[in-house]
Structures are given as structure tokens and as C-alpha cells.
Write an enzyme that holds these catalytic residues in place. Sequence first.
Site, mmCIF file in Angstrom:
data_model
loop_
_atom_site.group_PDB
_atom_site.id
_atom_site.type_symbol
_atom_site.label_atom_id
_atom_site.label_comp_id
_atom_site.label_asym_id
_atom_site.label_seq_id
_atom_site.Cartn_x
_atom_site.Cartn_y
_atom_site.Cartn_z
ATOM 1 N N ALA A 133 0.850 -1.189 0.000
ATOM 2 C CA ALA A 133 0.000 0.000 0.000
ATOM 3 C C ALA A 133 0.884 1.237 0.000
ATOM 4 C CB ALA A 133 -0.911 0.006 1.227
ATOM 5 N N VAL A 134 0.575 2.184 -0.873
ATOM 6 C CA VAL A 134 1.264 3.474 -0.880
ATOM 7 C C VAL A 134 0.352 4.466 -0.178
ATOM 8 C CG1 VAL A 134 2.196 5.337 -2.299
ATOM 9 C CG2 VAL A 134 2.499 2.951 -3.012
ATOM 10 N N PHE A 159 -0.120 8.390 1.154
ATOM 11 C CA PHE A 159 0.308 9.784 1.130
ATOM 12 C C PHE A 159 -0.077 10.453 2.447
ATOM 13 C CE2 PHE A 159 0.447 8.739 -3.279
ATOM 14 C CZ PHE A 159 1.330 9.630 -3.877
ATOM 15 N N GLY A 160 0.924 10.985 3.147
ATOM 16 C CA GLY A 160 0.688 11.674 4.405
ATOM 17 C C GLY A 160 1.252 10.906 5.579
ATOM 18 N N ASN A 174 -0.023 12.197 11.877
ATOM 19 C CA ASN A 174 -0.569 11.352 12.946
ATOM 20 C C ASN A 174 -1.694 10.434 12.472
ATOM 21 O OD1 ASN A 174 1.192 12.560 14.767
ATOM 22 N ND2 ASN A 174 -0.253 14.185 15.282
ATOM 23 N N ILE A 175 -2.578 10.947 11.607
ATOM 24 C CA ILE A 175 -3.679 10.117 11.108
ATOM 25 C C ILE A 175 -3.135 9.035 10.191
ATOM 26 C CG2 ILE A 175 -5.782 10.105 9.703
ATOM 27 C CD1 ILE A 175 -6.344 12.942 10.772
ATOM 28 N N GLY A 176 -2.172 9.405 9.344
ATOM 29 C CA GLY A 176 -1.567 8.425 8.443
ATOM 30 C C GLY A 176 -0.886 7.301 9.196
ATOM 31 N N ARG A 177 -0.057 7.667 10.183
ATOM 32 C CA ARG A 177 0.682 6.649 10.942
ATOM 33 C C ARG A 177 -0.213 5.918 11.934
ATOM 34 N NH1 ARG A 177 3.696 11.011 12.077
ATOM 35 N NH2 ARG A 177 3.611 10.642 14.330
ATOM 36 N N LYS A 181 -21.454 10.611 10.369
ATOM 37 C CA LYS A 181 -20.186 10.877 11.034
ATOM 38 C C LYS A 181 -19.871 12.367 11.032
ATOM 39 C CE LYS A 181 -15.603 11.414 11.336
ATOM 40 N NZ LYS A 181 -14.641 12.351 10.754
#
Length: 388
Positions: free
Chosen positions: A5-6, A8-9, A12-15, A213
Site C-alpha cells: 500500500a502506498v 500519502f501523508g 498522525n492520522i496516516g501513521r 459521522k
Amino acid sequence: MEKKAVHFGGGNIGRGFVAEFLHTAGYEVVFVDVMDSIITALQNTKSYEVTEVSDEGEATKTITNYRAINSKTHESDVINEISTATVVTCAVGPNILKFIAPAIAKGIDARTAATPLAVIACENAIGATDTLHHFIKDNTAQDRLGSMPDRARFANSAIDRIVPGQAADSGLNVRIEKFYEWAVESTPFGEFGHPDIPAIHWVSDLEPYIERKLFTVNTGHATAAYYGYNAGKKTIAEALHDSRIRGIVRDVLQETASLIIDKHEISAAEQQEYVETIITRISNPYLEDTVERVGRAPMRKVSRKERFIGPASQLAERGGKFQSLLGSLEMALRFQNVEGDEESVELAKILKENAPADAAVRLTGLDRDHPLFPHVVKVVDGVQSDAK
């Protein structure tokens, strides 16, 4: 062959959200970012920790099997990775989608795999993957557009997980709430089927999930932040400990609930249970979330399809009540000149330099003949009058 999976970002949300679940699903994750410090840290570290926080305590997971590329200096490497990936995700902010689109477009165009790439934007915005798809098409040769579905499929998503501000010395480690929801459209994948990511709830119709949401979690969270900020509170938990603010948040979510129940045929009991869950979540003192972090980027948050104007405009069209949402809008418009927040500075400038109706159009994107518009103008006028 290992799944890749690539993403982008590298924030904190990405990791802490997307990469955690991709890792758990058995993917190698290739982070892509333009921030030298994040890329260097990821390249020089074999693992980082994600700590899930709840009132039951903490649980820590170790994330491994990742690489990182700086797209500013190594775009060709990013293109190559996309050309052989299974999934591309992003958590960069809605305003950055147009900047990541060219590399994704080139990567898609270079694909030869039999199964199309799955592209899923993980942003706090309605139709974010559609927006990214539009930018990707703008960066694709006309004669290649017709065959693009053979190389990539695009699915909108709704993400829900609170990622508070992190301690200055946390490095790559992320503290995050235990609760999460990640709903993604399944229909775009057709005969190929969706990728295997157990954390994702695959749905045929995403709109109820996105609106529920956005108009509950994001509306409630931002309402607490803006009322809290204007009352001198430091954290969301502190704001919601104030019975007045907690009551206001409930009133706002009662208005949005009436829209969600009516429009999406969700039962009143189910929505009320969801509201109570949300209020408990955002009240979590262990997250130590500041009102400035949750309130940042106020111009985006008062825009047309966002958490206040989005539901209020639909309620106005349906003859529903939206007065409490107007109160949230007012508090958001008072979130001005906050240190480190460029949008709050721009907001103050727009309110200072424009007549109420002109400022209302520019900030909310509402048409002047919309039934909500005169009510918004009145709110803007009140905020401007107090500043004189």
C-alpha cells in the site's frame, strides 16, 4: 507476492490510523510525504508505536514493515511504487489532494497488473476520493481516460477516529482513541472485488455513514471546541465538563439527528445511542485534546458542505430547526487570529473587510437566495458588530 500500500501523508492520522490497519492487514506500507523531518524519521526507524487510549486503559501496538519516500525529491520512485501497489490511500487534508494527484496519475498510467489499483482517500470531507479522481483525470492524457478503470478504481470513504495533538517528544509514536470506524464504498470495485483490509466496513451506499459521522462527530467536536475556546477552556474534555457547553452540544446534535433520522431512515433510538457514544468519546480526558487543535482551519469548517452549514442548509430546505447550529457557526466565526492558524487570521481579515452578506457568501458558499442565507448574514453581522 506481498501486498503493498502506498500512503500519502506521514502525519498522525496516516501513521496512527490508516497505516496501522494496513499493517495489521498484512500490507507493506510505503509512506509518501514532502516533510523532510517525517520522511527522515521514518527512513531511520524500523518501527513505531500506536497507543490506543480509552477509559479502560491503554494498549500499544508496534508498527513495522514500512518504507518512506520524499515525493518532493524522488517523485519517480513514488510513481514506480504506485505502478506495482495494491492500494493507494491518503490523509493529507482536502486542500492538498490536487498536489498529490499528478504523481498518482503517472503511477496509475504506468500500471500493467491485471487487477486495478484501489484508490481510497481518507479525509474529513464528503466525496474526497471523487475530488482526488477529478484531479487525477486532469493529469491524465485524454486518450488514456477511457481505459483508466482497467488500471484503477476509486472508492469514497468515511473515517472516524480521534487523533489528538501529540506530545512534543513523541517522535513517530501516536496516541489515539481506541474507537474507530472506517467505511468504504464496495461498488466501484465491481467484478474485481475490494481489497482485503479487515478493518474496513465495506458498504454499498456510503452517504449515510459520511453524513452521520460528519454531522455528529465533527459537528459535535467542533461545537465543543469553539464554545470552549470562547469560554477560555483549554481542552475539549474541560469544555464538555461545563454543563452549559455540554447542553449546547446536545442541542446541536439533536438538530443534526433530526436530519439524519429523516433523510437516511436511521431509527431515532440508534441515532441517539450514536450521539451518546460520540459525546462520551470526545469527553475522554485521556486524549488531552486542545480546543485550538480541534478548532483549527475555521474557514474550511464553516464552508458549504461542512459540519455546520452542511446540515443547517439541509434543515432549512426541509423546514427543520437549525438555531443551535447557527450558534456553533457564530462561535466558529469568533475563532480569529489564533496563534499558528493561518485560516483564523484570514477569517478575521474577511470579516473586517467585507459587508455581512458578502462575507457570508465568501465564507459559507451559500447562494444568496438560499433559505438559510439571511440567518447566516444575521450571525455574521452580529460578530462584525461586536468587533467594532
